[in-house]
Enzyme design. Structure first.
Site, short mmCIF file in Angstrom:
data_model
loop_
_atom_site.label_atom_id
_atom_site.label_comp_id
_atom_site.label_asym_id
_atom_site.label_seq_id
_atom_site.Cartn_x
_atom_site.Cartn_y
_atom_site.Cartn_z
N LYS A 1 9.23 -23.06 -9.26
CA LYS A 1 8.99 -22.97 -10.69
C LYS A 1 10.33 -22.95 -11.40
O LYS A 1 11.28 -22.35 -10.90
CB LYS A 1 8.23 -21.66 -10.97
CG LYS A 1 7.87 -21.44 -12.39
CD LYS A 1 7.10 -20.15 -12.59
CE LYS A 1 7.08 -19.85 -14.08
NZ LYS A 1 6.42 -18.62 -14.41
N ASN B 1 17.50 -23.81 -13.10
CA ASN B 1 18.44 -24.07 -11.99
C ASN B 1 18.88 -22.81 -11.26
O ASN B 1 19.99 -22.75 -10.74
CB ASN B 1 19.69 -24.82 -12.49
CG ASN B 1 19.30 -26.12 -13.16
OD1 ASN B 1 18.45 -26.85 -12.65
ND2 ASN B 1 19.89 -26.39 -14.30
N ARG B 2 18.03 -21.81 -11.25
CA ARG B 2 18.31 -20.55 -10.55
C ARG B 2 19.54 -19.82 -11.09
O ARG B 2 20.06 -18.91 -10.44
CB ARG B 2 18.48 -20.79 -9.03
CG ARG B 2 17.24 -21.36 -8.36
CD ARG B 2 16.12 -20.34 -8.38
NE ARG B 2 14.87 -20.80 -7.81
CZ ARG B 2 13.83 -21.26 -8.53
NH1 ARG B 2 13.90 -21.34 -9.84
NH2 ARG B 2 12.72 -21.62 -7.94
N LEU B 3 20.03 -20.22 -12.27
CA LEU B 3 21.16 -19.50 -12.88
C LEU B 3 20.61 -18.40 -13.79
O LEU B 3 20.81 -18.41 -15.01
CB LEU B 3 22.05 -20.46 -13.67
CG LEU B 3 23.08 -21.23 -12.86
CD1 LEU B 3 24.04 -21.99 -13.78
CD2 LEU B 3 23.89 -20.30 -11.95
N HIS B 4 19.89 -17.49 -13.18
CA HIS B 4 19.22 -16.45 -13.95
C HIS B 4 20.22 -15.50 -14.60
O HIS B 4 21.34 -15.36 -14.13
CB HIS B 4 18.29 -15.65 -13.04
CG HIS B 4 17.45 -16.52 -12.17
ND1 HIS B 4 16.61 -17.49 -12.68
CD2 HIS B 4 17.35 -16.61 -10.82
CE1 HIS B 4 16.01 -18.11 -11.68
NE2 HIS B 4 16.45 -17.60 -10.54
#
Ligand SMILES: Cc1cc2nc3c(=O)[nH]c(=O)nc-3n(C[C@H](O)[C@H](O)[C@H](O)COP(=O)(O)O)c2cc1C
Length: 215
Positions: free
Chosen positions: A10, A192-195
Site C-alpha cells: 500500500k 515510498n516508505r519514507l514515513h
C-alpha cells in the site's frame, strides 16, 4: 499450509508530519490526532489501544484495552488489578501502549510508567458504568482459567439476583491505571516508505526533546 502475502502493498499518501506544524508538548499533538481520527469517522473505536507489559514469565504480552481519559499527565485505562497485566505492572511498571489508525495511516507508540490512579477516581468511573458492566467486573476473575462458559453465565445470574435493588460497589481489585509517558513517537505513513517519525523524549527538567527518526 502457507499463504504468501508478499504482494500486500500500500502507498501511504494521506498526510505528513513536519517539524513546522508540531507542538512542543506531545500531548497537544496526541489530542490533535485524536480529534482528527474521531472526526474522520473511519475508526470504530479510536480509543482502542494496545498495552504491552513484561510478564512474570519474562515474555512481553500485548492486549487491547480502551483508553478512557487522557490529560497532560498521561493515559488512563481500567482493568482488573489481579489480571495477568495487573500483576505484570505491579512487578514492572514499564509499559508500552500503541494506537494504529489505518484510515489516517497513523501510529502512535508511547513508553511510560503505569501506576494505579487514586481510589476515588476509580470509584467515580465505576459509578458511571451501566450495571451490566459493573457486574461484569465482579463476575470475572480476569485471566484465571474457568471451567466453562456456563460457569460464568451462572455466576452472573447469581450476582444479578444478589444485587437486585442493591448498590454495586467497585471491587478493590478493579480500577484504573495511568500511564505517564517518557517517550511518545508519532508515525505518519508517507509514499515510498519514507514515513515521518517524530519522537518526543522526556528530559530530566521535564522538557520534551524532539527528534526525527529514520523510517
Ligand atoms: C476492543 C477491546 C477493548 C477492550 N477493553 C478492555 C479494557 O478496557 N480493559 C480490560 O481489562 N480489558 C479490555 N479488553 C480485553 C483485553 O484485551 C484482555 O483480554 C483482558 O484485559 C485480559 O488481559 P490479560 O489477561 O493480559 O490481563 C478489551 C479487548 C478488546 C478487543
Amino acid at each position: 499450509m502457507q499463504k504468501d502475502l508478499g504482494n500486500y502493498r500500500k502507498s501511504y499518501e494521506k498526510s505528513s508530519l513536519t517539524e513546522e506544524v508540531i507542538s512542543d508538548n506531545p500531548m497537544e499533538l496526541f489530542q490533535k490526532w485524536f480529534y482528527e481520527v474521531e472526526a474522520s469517522d473511519g475508526v470504530d473505536e479510536p480509543n482502542a489501544m494496545t498495552v504491552s507489559t513484561i510478564g512474570l514469565d519474562g515474555f512481553p504480552k500485548n492486549r487491547v484495552v480502551l483508553l478512557k481519559k487522557y490529560t497532560f499527565e498521561g493515559f488512563i485505562f481500567y482493568t482488573n488489578y489481579e489480571s495477568e497485566k495487573g500483576r505484570a505492572i505491579t512487578q514492572n511498571p514499564h509499559v508500552c501502549i500503541s494506537f494504529f489508525w489505518p484510515n489516517m495511516e497513523r501510529q502512535i507508540i508511547i513508553k511510560g510508567r503505569a501506576e494505579k490512579i487514586a481510589e476515588n477516581l476509580s470509584d467515580g468511573y465505576f459509578e458511571s458504568r451501566p450495571d451490566g458492566s459493573k457486574l461484569g467486573a465482579i463476575v470475572s476473575n480476569q485471566s484465571e482459567v474457568v471451567p466453562s462458559r456456563d460457569y460464568l453465565e451462572k455466576k452472573l445470574k447469581d450476582l444479578e439476583k444478589e444485587y437486585e435493588n442493591k448498590e454495586i460497589e467497585r471491587p478493590k481489585y478493579w480500577g484504573g491505571f495511568i500511564v505517564k509517558p517518557v517517550s511518545i513517537e508519532f508515525w505518519q505513513g508517507r509514499p515510498n516508505r519514507l514515513h515521518d517519525r517524530i519522537r518526543y523524549s522526556l528530559q530530566a527538567n521535564y522538557d520534551w526533546k524532539i527528534e526525527r527518526l529514520a523510517p
